[in-house]
Design a protein around this motif. Structure first.
Motif, PDB file in Angstrom:
ATOM      1  N   TYR A 104       0.914  -1.025  -0.540  1.00  0.00           N
ATOM      2  CA  TYR A 104      -0.562   0.123   0.091  1.00  0.00           C
ATOM      3  C   TYR A 104       0.799   1.393  -0.249  1.00  0.00           C
ATOM      4  O   TYR A 104       1.715   1.195   0.995  1.00  0.00           O
ATOM      5  CB  TYR A 104      -0.878   0.352   1.369  1.00  0.00           C
ATOM      6  N   LYS A 105       0.273   2.484  -1.133  1.00  0.00           N
ATOM      7  CA  LYS A 105       1.218   3.310  -1.174  1.00  0.00           C
ATOM      8  C   LYS A 105       0.570   4.583   0.609  1.00  0.00           C
ATOM      9  O   LYS A 105      -0.900   4.353  -0.044  1.00  0.00           O
ATOM     10  CB  LYS A 105       1.477   4.230  -2.486  1.00  0.00           C
ATOM     11  N   ALA A 106       1.660   5.041   0.995  1.00  0.00           N
ATOM     12  CA  ALA A 106       1.094   5.316   1.831  1.00  0.00           C
ATOM     13  C   ALA A 106       0.148   7.255   1.012  1.00  0.00           C
ATOM     14  O   ALA A 106      -1.018   7.747   2.242  1.00  0.00           O
ATOM     15  CB  ALA A 106       1.229   5.952   3.148  1.00  0.00           C
ATOM     16  N   THR A 107       0.408   7.890   0.631  1.00  0.00           N
ATOM     17  CA  THR A 107       0.376   8.985  -0.607  1.00  0.00           C
ATOM     18  C   THR A 107       0.436   8.438  -1.585  1.00  0.00           C
ATOM     19  O   THR A 107       1.018   7.823  -2.178  1.00  0.00           O
ATOM     20  CB  THR A 107       1.117  10.348  -0.389  1.00  0.00           C
ATOM     21  N   ALA A 108      -0.135   9.451  -2.903  1.00  0.00           N
ATOM     22  CA  ALA A 108      -0.079  10.009  -3.484  1.00  0.00           C
ATOM     23  C   ALA A 108       0.995   9.716  -3.959  1.00  0.00           C
ATOM     24  O   ALA A 108       1.639   9.318  -5.427  1.00  0.00           O
ATOM     25  CB  ALA A 108      -1.214  10.998  -4.231  1.00  0.00           C
ATOM     26  N   GLY A 109       2.566  11.001  -3.638  1.00  0.00           N
ATOM     27  CA  GLY A 109       4.004  10.856  -4.192  1.00  0.00           C
ATOM     28  C   GLY A 109       4.639  10.109  -3.309  1.00  0.00           C
ATOM     29  O   GLY A 109       5.383  10.464  -3.773  1.00  0.00           O
ATOM     30  N   SER A 110       3.853   8.569  -2.549  1.00  0.00           N
ATOM     31  CA  SER A 110       4.727   7.496  -2.621  1.00  0.00           C
ATOM     32  C   SER A 110       5.330   7.542  -3.282  1.00  0.00           C
ATOM     33  O   SER A 110       4.715   6.854  -4.305  1.00  0.00           O
ATOM     34  CB  SER A 110       3.627   6.746  -1.556  1.00  0.00           C
ATOM     35  N   VAL A 111       6.486   6.683  -3.479  1.00  0.00           N
ATOM     36  CA  VAL A 111       8.015   6.108  -4.412  1.00  0.00           C
ATOM     37  C   VAL A 111       7.367   4.539  -4.391  1.00  0.00           C
ATOM     38  O   VAL A 111       6.644   3.636  -5.039  1.00  0.00           O
ATOM     39  CB  VAL A 111       9.015   6.694  -4.344  1.00  0.00           C
ATOM     40  N   GLY A 112       7.548   4.040  -2.598  1.00  0.00           N
ATOM     41  CA  GLY A 112       7.239   3.126  -1.808  1.00  0.00           C
ATOM     42  C   GLY A 112       6.151   2.270  -1.433  1.00  0.00           C
ATOM     43  O   GLY A 112       5.884   3.457  -0.927  1.00  0.00           O
ATOM     44  N   ALA A 113       5.905   1.265  -2.050  1.00  0.00           N
ATOM     45  CA  ALA A 113       4.025   0.785  -1.192  1.00  0.00           C
ATOM     46  C   ALA A 113       4.595  -0.243   0.180  1.00  0.00           C
ATOM     47  O   ALA A 113       5.720  -1.101  -0.102  1.00  0.00           O
ATOM     48  CB  ALA A 113       3.363  -0.288  -2.144  1.00  0.00           C
ATOM     49  N   ASP A 114       4.459   0.049   1.132  1.00  0.00           N
ATOM     50  CA  ASP A 114       4.783  -0.708   2.440  1.00  0.00           C
ATOM     51  C   ASP A 114       4.233  -1.946   2.173  1.00  0.00           C
ATOM     52  O   ASP A 114       3.222  -2.231   1.221  1.00  0.00           O
ATOM     53  CB  ASP A 114       3.688   0.137   3.621  1.00  0.00           C
ATOM     54  N   LEU A 115       5.568  -2.790   2.765  1.00  0.00           N
ATOM     55  CA  LEU A 115       5.088  -4.136   2.931  1.00  0.00           C
ATOM     56  C   LEU A 115       4.979  -4.563   4.744  1.00  0.00           C
ATOM     57  O   LEU A 115       5.318  -3.321   5.807  1.00  0.00           O
ATOM     58  CB  LEU A 115       6.527  -4.745   2.376  1.00  0.00           C
ATOM     59  N   PHE A 116       3.124  -5.250   5.054  1.00  0.00           N
ATOM     60  CA  PHE A 116       3.481  -5.315   6.547  1.00  0.00           C
ATOM     61  C   PHE A 116       3.984  -6.981   6.669  1.00  0.00           C
ATOM     62  O   PHE A 116       3.789  -7.913   6.403  1.00  0.00           O
ATOM     63  CB  PHE A 116       2.115  -5.275   6.596  1.00  0.00           C
ATOM     64  N   ALA A 117       4.812  -6.956   7.790  1.00  0.00           N
ATOM     65  CA  ALA A 117       4.511  -7.880   8.656  1.00  0.00           C
ATOM     66  C   ALA A 117       3.225  -8.435   9.401  1.00  0.00           C
ATOM     67  O   ALA A 117       2.298  -8.297   8.985  1.00  0.00           O
ATOM     68  CB  ALA A 117       5.300  -7.789  10.471  1.00  0.00           C
ATOM     69  N   CYS A 118       3.456 -10.187   8.461  1.00  0.00           N
ATOM     70  CA  CYS A 118       2.105 -10.903   8.052  1.00  0.00           C
ATOM     71  C   CYS A 118       2.583 -12.734   9.239  1.00  0.00           C
ATOM     72  O   CYS A 118       3.272 -12.939   9.084  1.00  0.00           O
ATOM     73  CB  CYS A 118       2.077 -11.085   6.558  1.00  0.00           C
ATOM     74  N   ILE A 119       2.698 -11.840  10.440  1.00  0.00           N
ATOM     75  CA  ILE A 119       2.578 -12.245  11.824  1.00  0.00           C
ATOM     76  C   ILE A 119       2.042 -12.820  12.826  1.00  0.00           C
ATOM     77  O   ILE A 119       0.892 -12.051  12.812  1.00  0.00           O
ATOM     78  CB  ILE A 119       3.696 -11.760  12.432  1.00  0.00           C
ATOM     79  N   ASN A 120       1.861 -13.841  13.522  1.00  0.00           N
ATOM     80  CA  ASN A 120       1.084 -14.216  14.511  1.00  0.00           C
ATOM     81  C   ASN A 120       0.931 -13.415  15.697  1.00  0.00           C
ATOM     82  O   ASN A 120       0.070 -13.916  16.760  1.00  0.00           O
ATOM     83  CB  ASN A 120       0.481 -15.832  14.464  1.00  0.00           C
ATOM     84  N   ALA A 121       2.130 -13.445  16.107  1.00  0.00           N
ATOM     85  CA  ALA A 121       2.885 -13.069  17.140  1.00  0.00           C
ATOM     86  C   ALA A 121       3.351 -11.736  17.417  1.00  0.00           C
ATOM     87  O   ALA A 121       4.309 -12.245  16.053  1.00  0.00           O
ATOM     88  CB  ALA A 121       2.459 -13.945  18.645  1.00  0.00           C
ATOM     89  N   SER A 122       3.400 -11.260  18.503  1.00  0.00           N
ATOM     90  CA  SER A 122       4.935  -9.675  18.002  1.00  0.00           C
ATOM     91  C   SER A 122       6.440 -10.618  17.929  1.00  0.00           C
ATOM     92  O   SER A 122       6.269 -11.457  18.759  1.00  0.00           O
ATOM     93  CB  SER A 122       4.587  -8.786  18.943  1.00  0.00           C
ATOM     94  N   ALA A 123       6.622 -10.280  17.058  1.00  0.00           N
ATOM     95  CA  ALA A 123       8.098 -10.570  17.455  1.00  0.00           C
ATOM     96  C   ALA A 123       9.327  -9.528  18.160  1.00  0.00           C
ATOM     97  O   ALA A 123       9.309  -8.358  17.629  1.00  0.00           O
ATOM     98  CB  ALA A 123       8.550 -11.409  15.589  1.00  0.00           C
ATOM     99  N   VAL A 124       9.447  -9.443  18.938  1.00  0.00           N
ATOM    100  CA  VAL A 124      10.188  -9.653  19.608  1.00  0.00           C
ATOM    101  C   VAL A 124      12.154  -9.342  19.101  1.00  0.00           C
ATOM    102  O   VAL A 124      12.992 -10.007  19.028  1.00  0.00           O
ATOM    103  CB  VAL A 124      11.421  -8.950  20.558  1.00  0.00           C
ATOM    104  N   VAL A 125      12.403  -8.283  18.516  1.00  0.00           N
ATOM    105  CA  VAL A 125      13.883  -8.054  18.064  1.00  0.00           C
ATOM    106  C   VAL A 125      15.349  -7.641  18.762  1.00  0.00           C
ATOM    107  O   VAL A 125      15.218  -6.444  19.097  1.00  0.00           O
ATOM    108  CB  VAL A 125      14.750  -7.284  16.198  1.00  0.00           C
ATOM    109  N   SER A 126      16.047  -8.409  19.172  1.00  0.00           N
ATOM    110  CA  SER A 126      16.673  -8.144  20.311  1.00  0.00           C
ATOM    111  C   SER A 126      18.084  -6.804  19.625  1.00  0.00           C
ATOM    112  O   SER A 126      18.520  -7.105  18.293  1.00  0.00           O
ATOM    113  CB  SER A 126      17.644  -9.106  21.154  1.00  0.00           C
ATOM    114  N   PRO A 127      19.060  -6.124  19.994  1.00  0.00           N
ATOM    115  CA  PRO A 127      19.996  -6.007  19.844  1.00  0.00           C
ATOM    116  C   PRO A 127      20.899  -6.550  18.672  1.00  0.00           C
ATOM    117  O   PRO A 127      21.550  -7.454  19.559  1.00  0.00           O
ATOM    118  CB  PRO A 127      20.629  -4.593  20.839  1.00  0.00           C
ATOM    119  N   GLY A 128      21.785  -5.623  17.981  1.00  0.00           N
ATOM    120  CA  GLY A 128      22.092  -6.910  17.126  1.00  0.00           C
ATOM    121  C   GLY A 128      21.529  -7.819  16.608  1.00  0.00           C
ATOM    122  O   GLY A 128      22.280  -8.786  15.345  1.00  0.00           O
TER     123      GLY A 128
END
Length: 144
Positions: free
Chosen positions: A16-40
């Motif tokens: 999905y493009k957030a605005t008419a001037g957006s170049v990139g279309a957003d990609l969304f996380a398709c996960i069942n539960a939250s994912a925590v990304v630790s430092p590194g």
């Protein structure tokens, strides 16, 4: 241009493009539960999407500027490349460069997709290359 997209997971969201001037279309996380990304840490986050990119084009997955600048979370491969003949699920490898955990929730915008034309190229061996002002000057050769 219209790109055919298949949802490979039930809760997937189309790019999905957030605005008419957006170049990139957003990609969304398709996960069942939250994912925590630790430092590194690196995690592969599925989008739940497969698509048909036309021959002569490529899909290029870039980090979201706000997530990278505010939270230090980017793409592990800097820019992802989706070939026109790939038909599998698109996943996004994220990496946390910060010193704090970062949580990705289902439906979060995790990257942006840009479809761009690409030239069909062939590479051939040569004995010499044409001269330029820069020549073979590498990193930093044109100034600070």
């Amino acid at each position: 241009m219209k790109i055919k997209v298949i949802k490979t997971r039930e809760n997937a969201k189309l790019p999905y493009k957030a605005t008419a001037g957006s170049v990139g279309a957003d990609l969304f996380a398709c996960i069942n539960a939250s994912a925590v990304v630790s430092p590194g840490e690196r995690l592969l986050i599925p989008t739940g999407l497969a698509m048909e990119i036309p021959l002569g084009y490529g899909g290029f997955v870039f980090p979201r500027s706000s997530v990278a600048s505010k939270h230090g979370v980017s793409l592990a491969n800097c820019v992802g490349v989706i070939d026109s003949d790939y038909r599998g699920e698109i996943s996004v490898p994220v990496i946390n460069h910060s010193d704090k955990e970062y949580t990705i929730n289902a439906g979060d915008r995790i990257a942006q997709l840009i479809i761009m034309p690409v030239e069909d190229t062939e590479y051939e061996s040569a004995d010499e290359l044409s001269d330029t002002v820069r020549g073979s000057g590498g990193f930093g050769s044109t100034g600070v």
